[in-house]
Write a protein that holds these residues in place. Structure first.
Motif, PDB file in Angstrom:
ATOM      1  N   GLN A  80       0.818  -1.208   0.000  1.00 25.02           N
ATOM      2  CA  GLN A  80       0.000   0.000   0.000  1.00 25.02           C
ATOM      3  C   GLN A  80       0.855   1.261   0.000  1.00 25.02           C
ATOM      4  N   ASN A  81       2.079   1.150   0.509  1.00 24.22           N
ATOM      5  CA  ASN A  81       3.011   2.277   0.522  1.00 24.22           C
ATOM      6  C   ASN A  81       4.419   1.696   0.498  1.00 24.22           C
ATOM      7  N   LEU A  82       5.002   1.679  -0.683  1.00 18.59           N
ATOM      8  CA  LEU A  82       6.303   1.044  -0.839  1.00 18.59           C
ATOM      9  C   LEU A  82       7.391   1.777  -0.063  1.00 18.59           C
ATOM     10  N   CYS A  83       7.261   3.087   0.095  1.00 22.40           N
ATOM     11  CA  CYS A  83       8.278   3.830   0.836  1.00 22.40           C
ATOM     12  C   CYS A  83       8.318   3.433   2.306  1.00 22.40           C
ATOM     13  N   LEU A  84       7.192   2.924   2.825  1.00 22.50           N
ATOM     14  CA  LEU A  84       7.193   2.424   4.202  1.00 22.50           C
ATOM     15  C   LEU A  84       7.757   1.016   4.272  1.00 22.50           C
ATOM     16  N   ASP A  85       7.448   0.193   3.277  1.00 24.96           N
ATOM     17  CA  ASP A  85       7.929  -1.189   3.287  1.00 24.96           C
ATOM     18  C   ASP A  85       9.417  -1.287   2.942  1.00 24.96           C
ATOM     19  N   PHE A  86       9.904  -0.378   2.109  1.00 23.29           N
ATOM     20  CA  PHE A  86      11.316  -0.377   1.750  1.00 23.29           C
ATOM     21  C   PHE A  86      12.060   0.545   2.719  1.00 23.29           C
ATOM     22  N   GLU A  87      12.657  -0.034   3.726  1.00 20.24           N
ATOM     23  CA  GLU A  87      13.295   0.768   4.779  1.00 20.24           C
ATOM     24  C   GLU A  87      14.662   1.295   4.381  1.00 20.24           C
ATOM     25  N   ALA A  88      15.340   0.633   3.463  1.00 21.55           N
ATOM     26  CA  ALA A  88      16.644   1.089   2.952  1.00 21.55           C
ATOM     27  C   ALA A  88      17.657   1.322   4.069  1.00 21.55           C
ATOM     28  N   ARG A  89      17.686   0.439   5.021  1.00 21.30           N
ATOM     29  CA  ARG A  89      18.607   0.618   6.156  1.00 21.30           C
ATOM     30  C   ARG A  89      20.063   0.508   5.731  1.00 21.30           C
ATOM     31  N   ALA A  90      20.377  -0.477   4.898  1.00 26.94           N
ATOM     32  CA  ALA A  90      21.768  -0.661   4.482  1.00 26.94           C
ATOM     33  C   ALA A  90      22.243   0.503   3.615  1.00 26.94           C
ATOM     34  N   LEU A  91      21.404   0.940   2.694  1.00 25.64           N
ATOM     35  CA  LEU A  91      21.782   2.078   1.856  1.00 25.64           C
ATOM     36  C   LEU A  91      21.909   3.356   2.671  1.00 25.64           C
ATOM     37  N   SER A  92      21.075   3.517   3.683  1.00 30.13           N
ATOM     38  CA  SER A  92      21.153   4.720   4.529  1.00 30.13           C
ATOM     39  C   SER A  92      22.427   4.737   5.363  1.00 30.13           C
ATOM     40  N   ARG A  93      22.973   3.569   5.669  1.00 29.42           N
ATOM     41  CA  ARG A  93      24.217   3.520   6.454  1.00 29.42           C
ATOM     42  C   ARG A  93      25.398   4.076   5.666  1.00 29.42           C
ATOM     43  N   ILE A  94      25.362   3.949   4.358  1.00 31.08           N
ATOM     44  CA  ILE A  94      26.502   4.416   3.568  1.00 31.08           C
ATOM     45  C   ILE A  94      26.233   5.769   2.907  1.00 31.08           C
ATOM     46  N   ALA A  95      24.973   6.223   2.898  1.00 32.58           N
ATOM     47  CA  ALA A  95      24.670   7.483   2.190  1.00 32.58           C
ATOM     48  C   ALA A  95      23.873   8.461   3.024  1.00 32.58           C
TER      49      ALA A  95
ATOM     50  N   HIS B 259      15.171   8.402   3.948  1.00 31.09           N
ATOM     51  CA  HIS B 259      13.758   8.704   4.149  1.00 31.09           C
ATOM     52  C   HIS B 259      13.533  10.109   4.725  1.00 31.09           C
ATOM     53  N   ARG B 260      14.586  10.829   4.890  1.00 34.93           N
ATOM     54  CA  ARG B 260      14.471  12.142   5.540  1.00 34.93           C
ATOM     55  C   ARG B 260      13.924  13.198   4.584  1.00 34.93           C
ATOM     56  N   TYR B 261      14.260  13.074   3.297  1.00 32.02           N
ATOM     57  CA  TYR B 261      13.931  14.154   2.358  1.00 32.02           C
ATOM     58  C   TYR B 261      12.855  13.713   1.368  1.00 32.02           C
ATOM     59  N   ARG B 262      11.649  13.993   1.683  1.00 31.47           N
ATOM     60  CA  ARG B 262      10.488  13.847   0.808  1.00 31.47           C
ATOM     61  C   ARG B 262      10.440  12.533   0.017  1.00 31.47           C
ATOM     62  N   PRO B 263      10.217  11.416   0.659  1.00 31.97           N
ATOM     63  CA  PRO B 263      10.008  10.167  -0.090  1.00 31.97           C
ATOM     64  C   PRO B 263       8.772  10.303  -0.993  1.00 31.97           C
ATOM     65  N   MET B 264       8.880   9.817  -2.197  1.00 31.95           N
ATOM     66  CA  MET B 264       7.780   9.915  -3.163  1.00 31.95           C
ATOM     67  C   MET B 264       7.275   8.514  -3.491  1.00 31.95           C
ATOM     68  N   ASN B 265       6.007   8.266  -3.148  1.00 36.96           N
ATOM     69  CA  ASN B 265       5.404   6.959  -3.351  1.00 36.96           C
ATOM     70  C   ASN B 265       4.437   7.021  -4.538  1.00 36.96           C
ATOM     71  N   ARG B 266       4.371   5.951  -5.325  1.00 39.47           N
ATOM     72  CA  ARG B 266       3.430   5.877  -6.441  1.00 39.47           C
ATOM     73  C   ARG B 266       2.936   4.438  -6.574  1.00 39.47           C
ATOM     74  N   GLU B 267       1.704   4.314  -7.078  1.00 35.16           N
ATOM     75  CA  GLU B 267       1.090   3.003  -7.242  1.00 35.16           C
ATOM     76  C   GLU B 267       0.363   2.926  -8.579  1.00 35.16           C
ATOM     77  N   ASN B 268       0.206   1.697  -9.065  1.00 39.59           N
ATOM     78  CA  ASN B 268      -0.518   1.467 -10.311  1.00 39.59           C
ATOM     79  C   ASN B 268      -1.191   0.104 -10.216  1.00 39.59           C
ATOM     80  N   ASP B 269      -2.515   0.099 -10.091  1.00 38.37           N
ATOM     81  CA  ASP B 269      -3.264  -1.142  -9.961  1.00 38.37           C
ATOM     82  C   ASP B 269      -3.918  -1.487 -11.292  1.00 38.37           C
ATOM     83  N   HIS B 270      -3.155  -2.136 -12.157  1.00 44.82           N
ATOM     84  CA  HIS B 270      -3.638  -2.547 -13.471  1.00 44.82           C
ATOM     85  C   HIS B 270      -4.046  -4.022 -13.403  1.00 44.82           C
TER      86      HIS B 270
END
Length: 231
Positions: free
Chosen positions: A77-92, A96-107
């Protein structure tokens, strides 16, 4: 011509039968033979038609199974919440601090979800885009090698490398652009395709160690996302 009367065993006379009536007409005999010869052909044609119908039905059912791949992941329902990106955040830094942008498409054919992250407000050194596509109708396997629309290829495809990743989904691979500026990780599991694209936007040159650390973090975060969405 009238023949002479014949004597039977008791001494009585009986009229002789005309020769023309003693034999069956030749034309009727040929028709009977022809009808008997046609019957096996009719049975053979009927059997062939039945076998073709059964084969076609089986092929259609087999195609239906191929056209509806198994999806063992739930729709997010909200990929930005499910994708925590903990490992990527450790190196960069915190992605999630700067305006995460979520989008969905139910085709009806594909249920898609995407999330865009970056480690800076106006200026960032790393941007990450993650995509989850749940295919409901067709098998995504044949098109798995095609880079995503977000991919930034080198001119004429030069400088891009592709490498298989073991132990992640049914199949996974890395697409690495020239100088390691863009790195894409794609994971296939049944009817689900997970894509993580990391792009460096800073002016600092990248090193092989930087690229290796980035790829390792992408694998870790992709595996965590797959676990979070597992049914």
């Amino acid at each position: 011509m009238i023949s002479e009367p014949e004597l039977d065993g008791a001494g009585e006379t009986r009229p002789a039968q005309p020769a023309e009536q003693a034999q069956e007409p030749p034309s009727r005999g040929r028709e009977a033979a022809g009808a008997g010869a046609r019957r096996p052909w009719l049975w053979a044609l009927g059997g062939a038609a039945l076998a073709s119908a059964v084969w076609a039905g089986g092929l259609y059912a087999f195609g239906e199974r191929l056209a509806a791949p198994e999806v063992s992941y739930r729709a997010t329902q909200n990929l930005c919440l499910d994708f925590e990106a903990r490992a990527l955040s450790r190196i960069a830094g915190d992605l999630h601090r700067y305006r995460p942008m979520n989008r969905e498409n139910d085709h009806p054919a594909v249920r898609g979800a995407g999330c865009s992250l970056q480690n800076g407000e106006s200026v960032s050194t790393l941007s990450v885009r993650v995509q989850v596509d749940l295919h409901r109708k067709t098998d995504p396997g044949p098109e798995f090698d095609v880079p995503s629309y977000d991919w930034i290829p080198a001119e004429n495809g030069e400088g891009r490398t592709e490498e298989e990743v073991r132990g992640l989904g049914e199949r996974a691979l890395f697409l690495v652009g020239p100088r390691g500026i863009s790195v894409e990780l794609k994971v296939l599991h049944g009817g689900a395709v997970f894509t993580v694209l990391a792009t460096r936007t800073g002016s600092e040159p990248t090193t092989p160690a930087d690229t290796a650390a980035l790829r390792s973090a992408m694998v870790e975060d992709a595996r965590a996302l797959m676990t979070a969405l597992k049914k």
